[in-house]
Scaffold this motif. Sequence first.
Motif, PDB file in Angstrom:
ATOM      1  N   PHE A 175      40.330 -14.188  -3.794  1.00 23.54           N
ATOM      2  CA  PHE A 175      39.074 -13.903  -4.479  1.00 23.54           C
ATOM      3  C   PHE A 175      37.890 -14.376  -3.645  1.00 23.54           C
ATOM      4  O   PHE A 175      36.848 -13.706  -3.580  1.00 23.54           O
ATOM      5  CB  PHE A 175      39.054 -14.569  -5.857  1.00 23.54           C
ATOM      6  CG  PHE A 175      39.729 -13.763  -6.937  1.00 23.54           C
ATOM      7  CD1 PHE A 175      39.105 -12.662  -7.493  1.00 23.54           C
ATOM      8  CD2 PHE A 175      40.998 -14.105  -7.381  1.00 23.54           C
ATOM      9  CE1 PHE A 175      39.721 -11.913  -8.487  1.00 23.54           C
ATOM     10  CE2 PHE A 175      41.629 -13.365  -8.371  1.00 23.54           C
ATOM     11  CZ  PHE A 175      40.993 -12.263  -8.920  1.00 23.54           C
ATOM     12  N   ALA A 176      38.041 -15.516  -2.990  1.00 18.90           N
ATOM     13  CA  ALA A 176      36.968 -16.013  -2.132  1.00 18.90           C
ATOM     14  C   ALA A 176      36.715 -15.055  -0.974  1.00 18.90           C
ATOM     15  O   ALA A 176      35.559 -14.734  -0.643  1.00 18.90           O
ATOM     16  CB  ALA A 176      37.310 -17.403  -1.610  1.00 18.90           C
TER      17      ALA A 176
ATOM     18  N   ASN B  62      34.977 -11.961  -2.271  1.00 20.46           N
ATOM     19  CA  ASN B  62      33.562 -12.206  -2.560  1.00 20.46           C
ATOM     20  C   ASN B  62      32.732 -12.284  -1.284  1.00 20.46           C
ATOM     21  O   ASN B  62      31.590 -11.809  -1.249  1.00 20.46           O
ATOM     22  CB  ASN B  62      33.414 -13.489  -3.393  1.00 20.46           C
ATOM     23  CG  ASN B  62      33.656 -13.239  -4.869  1.00 20.46           C
ATOM     24  OD1 ASN B  62      32.942 -12.468  -5.503  1.00 20.46           O
ATOM     25  ND2 ASN B  62      34.672 -13.877  -5.420  1.00 20.46           N
TER      26      ASN B  62
ATOM     27  N   ALA C 197      32.321  -8.687  -0.233  1.00 27.44           N
ATOM     28  CA  ALA C 197      31.346  -8.003  -1.089  1.00 27.44           C
ATOM     29  C   ALA C 197      29.925  -8.440  -0.752  1.00 27.44           C
ATOM     30  O   ALA C 197      28.995  -7.618  -0.728  1.00 27.44           O
ATOM     31  CB  ALA C 197      31.662  -8.286  -2.561  1.00 27.44           C
ATOM     32  N   ASP C 198      29.749  -9.732  -0.470  1.00 27.17           N
ATOM     33  CA  ASP C 198      28.418 -10.236  -0.158  1.00 27.17           C
ATOM     34  C   ASP C 198      27.875  -9.617   1.128  1.00 27.17           C
ATOM     35  O   ASP C 198      26.668  -9.391   1.260  1.00 27.17           O
ATOM     36  CB  ASP C 198      28.461 -11.752  -0.040  1.00 27.17           C
ATOM     37  CG  ASP C 198      27.067 -12.366   0.057  1.00 27.17           C
ATOM     38  OD1 ASP C 198      26.296 -12.190  -0.893  1.00 27.17           O
ATOM     39  OD2 ASP C 198      26.759 -12.996   1.087  1.00 27.17           O
TER      40      ASP C 198
ATOM     41  N   VAL D 213      35.198  -6.774  -7.147  1.00 27.73           N
ATOM     42  CA  VAL D 213      36.116  -7.747  -6.555  1.00 27.73           C
ATOM     43  C   VAL D 213      37.402  -7.904  -7.366  1.00 27.73           C
ATOM     44  O   VAL D 213      38.504  -7.851  -6.799  1.00 27.73           O
ATOM     45  CB  VAL D 213      35.405  -9.106  -6.357  1.00 27.73           C
ATOM     46  CG1 VAL D 213      36.420 -10.230  -6.124  1.00 27.73           C
ATOM     47  CG2 VAL D 213      34.431  -9.020  -5.193  1.00 27.73           C
TER      48      VAL D 213
END
Length: 314
Positions: free
Chosen positions: A172-173, A176, A179-180, A188
């Motif tokens: 997940f990190a 993210n 995505a950023d 996500v």
Amino acid sequence: MSTALATGLRQTLDELVRAHRPAAPVGRVPDSIPHLHSVDPTSFGIAVATVDGEVTSAGDADVPFSIQSISKVFSLSLALRHDPGQTLWQRVLREPSGTAFNSLVQLEAESGIPRNPFINAGALVVTDFLLEARGDACGEVLAFLRALSGSTAPAVDEAASAAELGSSSRNFALANFLADFGNLRRPVPEVVEHYVRHCSITMSCRDLARAGVFLADAGRGAPAVATPSAVLSAEDTRRVNSIMLTCGMYDAAGEFAYRVGLPGKSGVGGGILAVAPGRGAVCVWSPGLDAKGNSVAGSAALADLSSRIGWSIF
């Protein structure tokens, strides 16, 4: 394959099982994936599928196991099938990472462009690409594997997938971060769920070797299974094989190329898929992993097999 060659190969595989099946637990299994701890640590299977459609196997070659990162070979191949403009390579590179497969530091330092499609960040981008192109990334990968293997046995282990998703903080990190930097198009949670689910597909060595034959035959599926005559273009097949050779074995790709001499992709479920261009695909499975995340007994068996039958590309 002639009868004599098939008999010789079967004897060789039987000898490999006797030589390399662990008599006691070796290596380790990943702490982050609890369901892998329940697998018999002395399991060992091996299968060879040739470009003429023959499959020879030994040991626990019909026992399903979690393919984990081996699924990345097939998700990448699917993405390339649906990417005639080669736009995927604007979002993921083709270089060995030199860092851990789930590194956050490298991804941030390189502005959200993963080094290759076989580290977790790169596989998340490929999964996102498939979600955009096809709508159901995991479903597409599963259907692809069933078609390639000619078997309905490949399936998502739903319980394992749910457990793995619950311990996917690092993924997940990574997602993210991607995505950023604008390198994920879908939400996500959706991307991570599809990624974890296609890594949780279970297959046997026999089915996985059959599924990989197109990589040994310029993109053509084995004649014994229900696949299109051209699974992937010859050019894209060479690309996938080259990335397997340089990036497919985590941080041990160079050692694997030296010892085995074949493109390969491992998974922390203990499987390794190796490709002998023009000849066939080999799948070996044994759960105990070395410090790099590759099967201890599987790597040794593939080095032994390559030496015995001369399938190294070098």
